[in-house]
Write an enzyme that holds these catalytic residues in place. Structure first.
Site, mmCIF file in Angstrom:
data_model
loop_
_atom_site.group_PDB
_atom_site.id
_atom_site.type_symbol
_atom_site.label_atom_id
_atom_site.label_comp_id
_atom_site.label_asym_id
_atom_site.label_seq_id
_atom_site.Cartn_x
_atom_site.Cartn_y
_atom_site.Cartn_z
ATOM 1 N N HIS A 174 0.795 -1.357 0.077
ATOM 2 C CA HIS A 174 -0.244 -0.013 -0.158
ATOM 3 C C HIS A 174 0.886 1.296 -0.142
ATOM 4 C CE1 HIS A 174 -2.595 -3.078 1.951
ATOM 5 N NE2 HIS A 174 -3.399 -2.755 0.912
ATOM 6 N N HIS A 220 -6.562 4.771 5.751
ATOM 7 C CA HIS A 220 -6.344 3.492 4.919
ATOM 8 C C HIS A 220 -4.729 3.901 4.643
ATOM 9 C CE1 HIS A 220 -5.509 0.608 1.656
ATOM 10 N NE2 HIS A 220 -6.598 -0.162 2.250
ATOM 11 N N GLU A 223 -2.582 3.308 2.281
ATOM 12 C CA GLU A 223 -2.669 3.768 0.708
ATOM 13 C C GLU A 223 -2.855 5.106 0.802
ATOM 14 O OE1 GLU A 223 -4.820 3.499 -3.330
ATOM 15 O OE2 GLU A 223 -4.427 1.578 -2.471
ATOM 16 N N CYS A 263 -7.837 0.830 -9.750
ATOM 17 C CA CYS A 263 -7.169 0.065 -10.580
ATOM 18 C C CYS A 263 -8.161 -0.927 -11.883
ATOM 19 C CB CYS A 263 -5.960 -0.816 -9.998
ATOM 20 S SG CYS A 263 -6.946 -1.994 -8.939
ATOM 21 N N ASN A 273 -10.490 -3.915 -0.933
ATOM 22 C CA ASN A 273 -11.239 -4.318 -1.884
ATOM 23 C C ASN A 273 -12.258 -5.576 -1.934
ATOM 24 O OD1 ASN A 273 -9.890 -7.190 -2.956
ATOM 25 N ND2 ASN A 273 -8.303 -5.906 -2.071
ATOM 26 N N SER A 279 -6.450 -9.726 -2.715
ATOM 27 C CA SER A 279 -5.129 -10.178 -1.598
ATOM 28 C C SER A 279 -5.386 -11.503 -1.418
ATOM 29 C CB SER A 279 -5.150 -9.246 -0.774
ATOM 30 O OG SER A 279 -5.047 -8.024 -0.926
#
Length: 288
Positions: free
Chosen positions: A77, A126, A128, A193, A223, A264
């Protein structure tokens, strides 16, 4: 008796960025043995983290918890420049497993001038989002997590929009519509993405065929949580489970069930759930 059927999503499971991060850590563990550190989680999956802990890897979220002179990996991340500098000053070897798409967001955020305003759509806590925010080229930074917060933004002169890579594609479109109405000169670089988009589209198609959707992934995975939310929004009962051990009779109380996995999620967890479904009397619906 009516046959019980399971379907799998057309696209599911680990993305390229996750595979690359795993390979980076595995190679360092192989060459260094015990004593490898990872800053934050490598990826947001409990099973993956536990498998590396068993190999002697230590996961930390505070730079001061890292001893000087140890090999270190930065999680997928990413981190802010300030944190990266601190990590490199402590590690004997520092490998960066940041997802290339997250790196792209770093560059975009860094290119925003001080005269502009940067809007980041994502979860404020988060890793990221924290990392991307650390690269901001402007102090006029706004982090929003839903359309309501987009409406509440103050008047902005030169706004630039980017989004976390794993947010809901439809939510991004809603927010962009609202922002463009308020700020016609908005510059956008949606960060979601392609892997996330494909998995989100696949779970929508899956939900059209089933009564229940099982999303395999950890409850702190953005996600994976998005996939469950999208399945529910599509009219299905949906459950987020870490592994086959978390299956319950209530989840299996249906005739048609769908299975997908977050970006993941290792393949073996998916395979274990499929085995459990087949033991419970479900057969593969491929071709139906």
């Amino acid at each position: 008796m009516e046959t019980k059927i399971y379907f799998t999503a057309d696209v599911f499971g680990m993305c390229g960025g996750v595979h690359a991060a795993l390979n980076t850590l595995e190679k360092l563990v192989d060459s260094s043995g015990d004593g490898v550190y990872v800053f934050n989680e490598l990826v947001h999956n409990r099973s993956v983290t536990e498998s590396f802990v068993r190999k002697g890897v230590k996961f930390v979220s505070n730079t001061e918890d890292i001893p000087f002179g140890v090999p270190l990996v930065i999680g997928a991340h990413g981190v802010s420049p300030e944190v990266e500098k601190a990590l490199r000053s402590r590690a004997s070897q520092c490998l960066d497993a940041t997802c290339p798409l997250v790196k792209k967001l770093h560059h975009i955020a860094e290119s925003v001038s001080g005269a502009d305003e940067l809007i980041i759509f994502g979860k404020s806590g988060h890793p990221e989002v924290q990392g991307v925010a650390g690269y901001s080229g402007t102090e006029k930074l706004f982090i929003i997590s839903d359309p309501a917060e987009a409406i509440q933004l103050p008047e902005l002169k030169n706004p630039v929009f980017i989004s976390q890579t794993t947010v809901d594609h439809e939510e991004v479109e809603k927010v962009l519509t609202l922002l463009k109405e308020r700020f016609p000169n908005l510059r956008e670089s949606s960060g979601i993405c392609d892997a996330s988009k494909k998995r989100q589209a696949a779970v929508v198609a899956l939900a059209e065929k089933v009564e229940v959707v099982l999303v395999i992934g950890s409850n702190h995975s953005s996600n994976a949580k998005r996939l469950r939310e999208i399945a529910e929004r599509s009219g299905c009962r949906a459950y987020l489970i870490d592994n086959a051990a978390e299956l319950s009779p209530a989840m299996l109380d249906c005739r048609r069930i769908g299975v997908t996995g977050g970006a993941s999620t290792p393949q073996y967890l998916f395979d274990e759930v499929i085995t459990a479904l087949e033991k419970a009397g479900f057969t593969n619906g491929k071709g139906d």
